[in-house]
Enzyme design. Structure first.
Site, PDB file in Angstrom:
ATOM      1  N   ASN A  32       0.821  -1.220   0.000  1.00 39.95           N
ATOM      2  CA  ASN A  32       0.000   0.000   0.000  1.00 39.95           C
ATOM      3  C   ASN A  32       0.853   1.268   0.000  1.00 39.95           C
ATOM      4  O   ASN A  32       0.314   2.375   0.030  1.00 39.95           O
ATOM      5  CB  ASN A  32      -0.993  -0.010   1.171  1.00 39.95           C
ATOM      6  CG  ASN A  32      -0.293  -0.044   2.520  1.00 39.95           C
ATOM      7  OD1 ASN A  32       0.911   0.201   2.630  1.00 39.95           O
ATOM      8  ND2 ASN A  32      -1.057  -0.341   3.561  1.00 39.95           N
ATOM      9  N   GLY A  36       6.536   2.095   2.184  1.00 39.21           N
ATOM     10  CA  GLY A  36       7.454   1.644   1.142  1.00 39.21           C
ATOM     11  C   GLY A  36       7.551   2.661   0.019  1.00 39.21           C
ATOM     12  O   GLY A  36       7.008   3.771   0.100  1.00 39.21           O
ATOM     13  N   PHE A  73       5.738  -9.957   3.916  1.00 39.68           N
ATOM     14  CA  PHE A  73       6.540  -8.962   4.643  1.00 39.68           C
ATOM     15  C   PHE A  73       5.682  -7.822   5.195  1.00 39.68           C
ATOM     16  O   PHE A  73       6.113  -7.145   6.127  1.00 39.68           O
ATOM     17  CB  PHE A  73       7.556  -8.294   3.695  1.00 39.68           C
ATOM     18  CG  PHE A  73       8.655  -9.174   3.194  1.00 39.68           C
ATOM     19  CD1 PHE A  73       9.735  -9.490   4.005  1.00 39.68           C
ATOM     20  CD2 PHE A  73       8.644  -9.654   1.891  1.00 39.68           C
ATOM     21  CE1 PHE A  73      10.765 -10.284   3.534  1.00 39.68           C
ATOM     22  CE2 PHE A  73       9.667 -10.446   1.416  1.00 39.68           C
ATOM     23  CZ  PHE A  73      10.737 -10.767   2.237  1.00 39.68           C
ATOM     24  N   ALA A  74       4.544  -7.546   4.551  1.00 40.07           N
ATOM     25  CA  ALA A  74       3.815  -6.306   4.839  1.00 40.07           C
ATOM     26  C   ALA A  74       3.401  -6.211   6.303  1.00 40.07           C
ATOM     27  O   ALA A  74       2.668  -7.071   6.800  1.00 40.07           O
ATOM     28  CB  ALA A  74       2.578  -6.216   3.943  1.00 40.07           C
ATOM     29  N   PHE A  76       3.609  -3.064   9.868  1.00 47.71           N
ATOM     30  CA  PHE A  76       4.288  -1.931  10.496  1.00 47.71           C
ATOM     31  C   PHE A  76       5.309  -2.521  11.459  1.00 47.71           C
ATOM     32  O   PHE A  76       5.047  -3.538  12.106  1.00 47.71           O
ATOM     33  CB  PHE A  76       3.291  -1.042  11.240  1.00 47.71           C
ATOM     34  CG  PHE A  76       2.340  -0.292  10.326  1.00 47.71           C
ATOM     35  CD1 PHE A  76       2.671  -0.015   9.006  1.00 47.71           C
ATOM     36  CD2 PHE A  76       1.109   0.147  10.800  1.00 47.71           C
ATOM     37  CE1 PHE A  76       1.805   0.676   8.168  1.00 47.71           C
ATOM     38  CE2 PHE A  76       0.229   0.836   9.976  1.00 47.71           C
ATOM     39  CZ  PHE A  76       0.571   1.100   8.660  1.00 47.71           C
ATOM     40  N   TYR A 141       4.151  -4.581  18.979  1.00 48.44           N
ATOM     41  CA  TYR A 141       4.716  -5.059  17.707  1.00 48.44           C
ATOM     42  C   TYR A 141       5.059  -6.548  17.816  1.00 48.44           C
ATOM     43  O   TYR A 141       4.658  -7.359  16.971  1.00 48.44           O
ATOM     44  CB  TYR A 141       5.969  -4.239  17.348  1.00 48.44           C
ATOM     45  CG  TYR A 141       6.795  -4.862  16.251  1.00 48.44           C
ATOM     46  CD1 TYR A 141       6.280  -4.999  14.960  1.00 48.44           C
ATOM     47  CD2 TYR A 141       8.087  -5.331  16.502  1.00 48.44           C
ATOM     48  CE1 TYR A 141       7.040  -5.588  13.948  1.00 48.44           C
ATOM     49  CE2 TYR A 141       8.851  -5.910  15.500  1.00 48.44           C
ATOM     50  CZ  TYR A 141       8.310  -6.043  14.224  1.00 48.44           C
ATOM     51  OH  TYR A 141       9.062  -6.634  13.239  1.00 48.44           O
ATOM     52  N   PHE A 169      16.617 -11.269  13.282  1.00 52.10           N
ATOM     53  CA  PHE A 169      17.255 -10.376  14.240  1.00 52.10           C
ATOM     54  C   PHE A 169      17.382  -9.007  13.535  1.00 52.10           C
ATOM     55  O   PHE A 169      16.385  -8.553  12.976  1.00 52.10           O
ATOM     56  CB  PHE A 169      18.530 -11.029  14.791  1.00 52.10           C
ATOM     57  CG  PHE A 169      18.161 -12.095  15.807  1.00 52.10           C
ATOM     58  CD1 PHE A 169      17.434 -13.221  15.419  1.00 52.10           C
ATOM     59  CD2 PHE A 169      18.443 -11.942  17.155  1.00 52.10           C
ATOM     60  CE1 PHE A 169      16.995 -14.180  16.353  1.00 52.10           C
ATOM     61  CE2 PHE A 169      18.022 -12.879  18.093  1.00 52.10           C
ATOM     62  CZ  PHE A 169      17.298 -13.993  17.690  1.00 52.10           C
TER      63      PHE A 169
HETATM   64  N1  LIG Z   1      13.987  -4.483   9.464  1.00 51.31           N
HETATM   65  C1  LIG Z   1      14.231  -5.378  10.450  1.00 51.31           C
HETATM   66  O1  LIG Z   1      15.299  -5.370  11.079  1.00 51.31           O
HETATM   67  C2  LIG Z   1      13.191  -6.435  10.791  1.00 51.31           C
HETATM   68  C3  LIG Z   1      13.453  -7.319  11.845  1.00 51.31           C
HETATM   69  C4  LIG Z   1      12.517  -8.308  12.152  1.00 51.31           C
HETATM   70  C5  LIG Z   1      11.345  -8.414  11.401  1.00 51.31           C
HETATM   71  N2  LIG Z   1      11.104  -7.535  10.404  1.00 51.31           N
HETATM   72  C6  LIG Z   1       9.841  -7.668   9.631  1.00 51.31           C
HETATM   73  O2  LIG Z   1      10.155  -7.772   8.254  1.00 51.31           O
HETATM   74  C7  LIG Z   1       9.129  -7.172   7.470  1.00 51.31           C
HETATM   75  C8  LIG Z   1       9.755  -6.171   6.519  1.00 51.31           C
HETATM   76  O3  LIG Z   1      10.480  -5.203   7.275  1.00 51.31           O
HETATM   77  P1  LIG Z   1      11.108  -3.926   6.562  1.00 51.31           P
HETATM   78  O4  LIG Z   1      12.178  -3.417   7.441  1.00 51.31           O
HETATM   79  O5  LIG Z   1      11.388  -4.242   5.154  1.00 51.31           O
HETATM   80  O6  LIG Z   1       9.860  -2.923   6.675  1.00 51.31           O
HETATM   81  P2  LIG Z   1       9.346  -1.830   5.636  1.00 51.31           P
HETATM   82  O7  LIG Z   1       8.451  -0.893   6.394  1.00 51.31           O
HETATM   83  O8  LIG Z   1      10.483  -1.263   4.875  1.00 51.31           O
HETATM   84  O9  LIG Z   1       8.445  -2.701   4.628  1.00 51.31           O
HETATM   85  C9  LIG Z   1       7.123  -3.078   4.923  1.00 51.31           C
HETATM   86  C10 LIG Z   1       6.282  -2.802   3.689  1.00 51.31           C
HETATM   87  O10 LIG Z   1       4.942  -3.236   3.929  1.00 51.31           O
HETATM   88  C11 LIG Z   1       4.036  -2.262   3.445  1.00 51.31           C
HETATM   89  N3  LIG Z   1       2.802  -2.431   4.227  1.00 51.31           N
HETATM   90  C12 LIG Z   1       2.650  -2.277   5.569  1.00 51.31           C
HETATM   91  N4  LIG Z   1       1.391  -2.588   5.923  1.00 51.31           N
HETATM   92  C13 LIG Z   1       0.738  -2.951   4.786  1.00 51.31           C
HETATM   93  C14 LIG Z   1      -0.572  -3.389   4.497  1.00 51.31           C
HETATM   94  N5  LIG Z   1      -1.505  -3.511   5.460  1.00 51.31           N
HETATM   95  N6  LIG Z   1      -0.897  -3.675   3.221  1.00 51.31           N
HETATM   96  C15 LIG Z   1       0.004  -3.551   2.220  1.00 51.31           C
HETATM   97  N7  LIG Z   1       1.274  -3.142   2.432  1.00 51.31           N
HETATM   98  C16 LIG Z   1       1.632  -2.848   3.700  1.00 51.31           C
HETATM   99  C17 LIG Z   1       4.740  -0.936   3.626  1.00 51.31           C
HETATM  100  O11 LIG Z   1       4.267   0.069   2.751  1.00 51.31           O
HETATM  101  C18 LIG Z   1       6.193  -1.313   3.339  1.00 51.31           C
HETATM  102  O12 LIG Z   1       6.512  -1.144   1.964  1.00 51.31           O
HETATM  103  C19 LIG Z   1       8.130  -6.586   8.447  1.00 51.31           C
HETATM  104  O13 LIG Z   1       7.063  -7.496   8.597  1.00 51.31           O
HETATM  105  C20 LIG Z   1       8.926  -6.485   9.745  1.00 51.31           C
HETATM  106  O14 LIG Z   1       8.085  -6.582  10.867  1.00 51.31           O
HETATM  107  C21 LIG Z   1      11.995  -6.542  10.072  1.00 51.31           C
END
Ligand SMILES: NC(=O)c1ccc[n+]([C@@H]2O[C@H](COP(=O)([O-])OP(=O)(O)OC[C@H]3O[C@@H](n4cnc5c(N)ncnc54)[C@H](O)[C@@H]3O)[C@@H](O)[C@H]2O)c1
Length: 330
Positions: A32, A36, A73-74, A76, A141, A169
């Site tokens: 959405n 991103g 992945f999507a 918050f 979260y 991690f």
């Molecule tokens: N970055 C980290 O260190 C880390 C660590 C552990 C887990 N994670 C998990 O990995 C995933 C990706 O993380 P990231 O750092 O790339 O985050 P990010 O915010 O860069 O990417 C998440 C994407 O999901 C989209 N999004 C969010 N809610 C949505 C919805 N309801 N419908 C459609 N799109 C939606 C956002 O626009 C974004 O592009 C997440 O689920 C996060 O919880 C990340």
């Protein structure tokens, strides 16, 4: 057959899409763009802008494409924001996540790789943290990811949905094309590099009185390319008939905040000022993965587990994109 990647316009999703397409996989992205960037998705990749919880949209996607699996992945992903706005997190990550699972099951998609997190463990009782460690998240979260893990287990039991929950991690690093750009940015490495670029006056170091050798918190940084390759390994595991499971993704190496900043000063050759500030509530002193299960079950190992190389890759991306992705890319 195509793989549906939710959140493919985000940081880890965009790198995983880059790797999947390089390997000849057909990918469909739904995002959405709330967090991103449209510019993070290659124009050659089929892109749908919208919510994963939008059942009509997901039905259209599964009708228009032959989706065989989903990498979800999507979500918050800011711990602090989740403490301040828990309803937002439960609505987006859990409410929409459950609607997505239901849409996938109705469309006959029975393989999912899910982005979980070490935040589902909460305050560690022992380090390194194995998958068998109790899960007691300390923030909404972490609970939102915990709840989707439980929903996946129930859906496996009821409908035979097979899943791998990957508990990452700290994701770090970049490829030449895709890097980390969040507004606001809460992750350490991009903020350290913003300070090196002169975009921030200093880096805040939260807590210098932990029971660690230099008093600052220790984390396990995993290269985003290694995360991407692990998702592909998890997909292959499911395609091979693997049972549902949860797997840590880390390197097993821990670095303190001060060690990381010292390394970043060497890599960048720039001055990086720091400000010592109080601990943030709920920040454990040490989070390091026991990464043996990933190696055993997925036959995967991190290929970039050198902190200087991880920071160098992120620095190269930041130098090429000093303001991140373009602001008008929604
Ligand atoms: N970055 C980290 O260190 C880390 C660590 C552990 C887990 N994670 C998990 O990995 C995933 C990706 O993380 P990231 O750092 O790339 O985050 P990010 O915010 O860069 O990417 C998440 C994407 O999901 C989209 N999004 C969010 N809610 C949505 C919805 N309801 N419908 C459609 N799109 C939606 C956002 O626009 C974004 O592009 C997440 O689920 C996060 O919880 C990340």
């Amino acid at each position: 057959m195509a793989i549906l990647v939710t959140g493919g316009a985000g940081y880890i999703g965009s790198v995983t899409v880059e790797m999947l397409t390089a390997q000849g996989e057909t990918v469909v992205v739904v995002d959405n763009l709330s967090r991103g960037h449209r510019a993070a998705v290659d124009p050659g990749v089929q892109f749908y802008q919208g919510d994963v919880g939008d059942r009509d949209l997901v039905k259209r996607i599964t009708d228009e494409n032959q989706i065989e699996s989903c990498i979800h992945f999507a979500a918050f992903a800011y711990v602090g924001e989740s403490v301040e706005q828990p309803a937002l997190y439960f609505q987006n990550n859990v409410g929409q996540g459950i609607a997505l699972l239901d849409s996938l099951i109705k469309a006959g998609v029975d393989r999912i790789v899910f982005s979980s997190t070490c935040a589902t463990y909460g305050e560690p009782q022992e380090v390194p943290i194995a998958e068998t460690h109790p899960q007691h998240p300390t923030n909404p979260y972490g609970w939102s990811k915990f709840m989707i893990e439980r929903a996946l287990e129930a859906c496996d039991h009821a409908y035979g949905l097979k899943f791998v929950a990957l508990r990452y991690f700290n994701a770090a690093g970049a490829t030449a094309a895709h890097g980390e750009h969040h507004e606001p940015e809460s992750h350490l490495i991009p903020n350290v590099l913003r300070a090196a670029l002169g975009h921030l006056s200093h880096v805040s170091v939260f807590g210098s009185d932990y029971e660690t050798p230099d008093g600052t918190a220790i984390r396990d940084y995993i290269h985003v390319l290694d995360l991407a390759s692990a998702h592909i390994a998890a997909l292959q595991y499911l395609r091979g008939g693997g049972e549902s499971t949860a797997i840590n993704l880390g390197t097993g190496n821990g670095y303190s905040v001060l060690e990381l900043i010292a390394c970043a000063r060497e890599v960048t050759g720039r001055t990086i000022e720091i400000n010592l500030e109080p601990r943030r509530p709920g920040d454990p002193s040490r989070l390091v993965a026991d990464d043996r299960k990933a190696r055993e079950v997925l036959s995967w190992a991190p290929a970039h587990d050198n902190l200087a190389a991880i920071i160098q890759s992120a620095w190269t991306w930041h130098l090429a994109h000093p303001d991140g992705y373009p602001a008008d890319d929604k």
